[in-house]
Design a protein around this motif. Structure first.
Motif, PDB file in Angstrom:
ATOM      1  N   PRO A   1      12.259 -19.133 -30.733  1.00  0.00           N
ATOM      2  CA  PRO A   1      11.683 -19.560 -32.002  1.00  0.00           C
ATOM      3  C   PRO A   1      10.310 -18.953 -32.303  1.00  0.00           C
ATOM      4  N   VAL A   2       9.551 -18.592 -31.268  1.00  0.00           N
ATOM      5  CA  VAL A   2       8.215 -18.005 -31.464  1.00  0.00           C
ATOM      6  C   VAL A   2       8.044 -16.826 -30.506  1.00  0.00           C
ATOM      7  N   PRO A   3       7.119 -15.900 -30.804  1.00  0.00           N
ATOM      8  CA  PRO A   3       6.837 -14.813 -29.857  1.00  0.00           C
ATOM      9  C   PRO A   3       6.218 -15.356 -28.570  1.00  0.00           C
TER      10      PRO A   3
ATOM     11  N   PHE B   1       8.476  -3.628 -48.504  1.00  0.00           N
ATOM     12  CA  PHE B   1       9.403  -3.788 -47.385  1.00  0.00           C
ATOM     13  C   PHE B   1       8.706  -4.077 -46.065  1.00  0.00           C
ATOM     14  N   GLY B   2       7.430  -4.402 -46.077  1.00  0.00           N
ATOM     15  CA  GLY B   2       6.670  -4.605 -44.846  1.00  0.00           C
ATOM     16  C   GLY B   2       7.127  -5.788 -44.017  1.00  0.00           C
ATOM     17  N   THR B   3       7.643  -6.811 -44.666  1.00  0.00           N
ATOM     18  CA  THR B   3       8.044  -8.010 -43.920  1.00  0.00           C
ATOM     19  C   THR B   3       9.522  -8.010 -43.559  1.00  0.00           C
ATOM     20  N   VAL B   4      10.250  -6.994 -43.953  1.00  0.00           N
ATOM     21  CA  VAL B   4      11.692  -6.968 -43.691  1.00  0.00           C
ATOM     22  C   VAL B   4      11.977  -6.980 -42.194  1.00  0.00           C
ATOM     23  N   TYR B   5      11.167  -6.274 -41.418  1.00  0.00           N
ATOM     24  CA  TYR B   5      11.400  -6.221 -39.976  1.00  0.00           C
ATOM     25  C   TYR B   5      11.311  -7.610 -39.353  1.00  0.00           C
ATOM     26  N   TRP B   6      10.410  -8.444 -39.854  1.00  0.00           N
ATOM     27  CA  TRP B   6      10.198  -9.754 -39.239  1.00  0.00           C
ATOM     28  C   TRP B   6      11.229 -10.774 -39.684  1.00  0.00           C
ATOM     29  N   GLN B   7      11.991 -10.491 -40.719  1.00  0.00           N
ATOM     30  CA  GLN B   7      13.009 -11.424 -41.188  1.00  0.00           C
ATOM     31  C   GLN B   7      14.329 -11.137 -40.485  1.00  0.00           C
ATOM     32  N   ARG B   8      14.304 -11.255 -39.175  1.00  0.00           N
ATOM     33  CA  ARG B   8      15.478 -11.016 -38.343  1.00  0.00           C
ATOM     34  C   ARG B   8      15.787 -12.261 -37.536  1.00  0.00           C
ATOM     35  N   CYS B   9      17.017 -12.359 -37.075  1.00  0.00           N
ATOM     36  CA  CYS B   9      17.397 -13.464 -36.192  1.00  0.00           C
ATOM     37  C   CYS B   9      16.819 -13.171 -34.803  1.00  0.00           C
ATOM     38  N   ARG B  10      16.121 -14.138 -34.235  1.00  0.00           N
ATOM     39  CA  ARG B  10      15.423 -13.950 -32.961  1.00  0.00           C
ATOM     40  C   ARG B  10      16.052 -14.806 -31.876  1.00  0.00           C
ATOM     41  N   LEU B  11      15.837 -14.413 -30.631  1.00  0.00           N
ATOM     42  CA  LEU B  11      16.350 -15.164 -29.491  1.00  0.00           C
ATOM     43  C   LEU B  11      15.490 -16.382 -29.174  1.00  0.00           C
TER      44      LEU B  11
ATOM     45  N   VAL C   1       4.283 -11.331 -22.311  1.00  0.00           N
ATOM     46  CA  VAL C   1       4.863 -10.778 -21.092  1.00  0.00           C
ATOM     47  C   VAL C   1       3.707 -10.207 -20.278  1.00  0.00           C
ATOM     48  N   ASN C   2       3.563 -10.604 -19.055  1.00  0.00           N
ATOM     49  CA  ASN C   2       2.481 -10.183 -18.163  1.00  0.00           C
ATOM     50  C   ASN C   2       1.101 -10.531 -18.729  1.00  0.00           C
ATOM     51  N   GLY C   3       1.030 -11.508 -19.579  1.00  0.00           N
ATOM     52  CA  GLY C   3      -0.247 -11.978 -20.090  1.00  0.00           C
ATOM     53  C   GLY C   3      -0.893 -11.121 -21.160  1.00  0.00           C
ATOM     54  N   SER C   4      -0.289  -9.998 -21.546  1.00  0.00           N
ATOM     55  CA  SER C   4      -0.969  -9.159 -22.525  1.00  0.00           C
ATOM     56  C   SER C   4      -0.052  -8.572 -23.595  1.00  0.00           C
ATOM     57  N   ILE C   5       1.238  -8.476 -23.336  1.00  0.00           N
ATOM     58  CA  ILE C   5       2.158  -7.848 -24.276  1.00  0.00           C
ATOM     59  C   ILE C   5       2.931  -8.928 -25.025  1.00  0.00           C
ATOM     60  N   VAL C   6       2.818  -8.920 -26.358  1.00  0.00           N
ATOM     61  CA  VAL C   6       3.520  -9.903 -27.180  1.00  0.00           C
ATOM     62  C   VAL C   6       4.903  -9.354 -27.513  1.00  0.00           C
TER      63      VAL C   6
END
Length: 87
Positions: A52-54, A40-50, A57-62
């Motif tokens: 298309p890519v990450p 179930f490790g990839t379940v979190y990433w299989q979500r609808c996102r706002l 924020v402030n140059g350091s937080i993804v």
């Protein structure tokens, strides 16, 4: 005092058995954690996102925000709906 000595002696004698039991339970939970992460490790990433890519924020937080209007997981028979921005 002899009763206290008997209780402390019983606790000291049972410490080895408790450590063996805790090691067995720890091993069991480690195996379950590895299996859960693999299954179930990839379940979190299989979500609808706002977006298309990450993005940074402030140059350091993804961050990769989840679309709150679509709470279901993507994949299988469900496809993410288009957002108002068309992404």
């Amino acid at each position: 005092m002899p009763h206290l000595r008997m209780i402390v002696g019983a606790l000291m004698d049972s410490t080895r058995l408790m450590m063996e039991w805790l090691a067995l339970v720890g091993f069991f939970f480690t195996i379950l954690a590895i299996l859960g992460n693999n299954l179930f490790g990839t379940v979190y990433w299989q979500r609808c996102r706002l977006t298309p890519v990450p993005y940074l924020v402030n140059g350091s937080i993804v961050t990769w925000p989840i679309d709150p209007s679509q709470p279901r997981f993507c994949g299988g028979g469900y496809q993410c709906l288009q957002t108002p921005a068309g992404e």
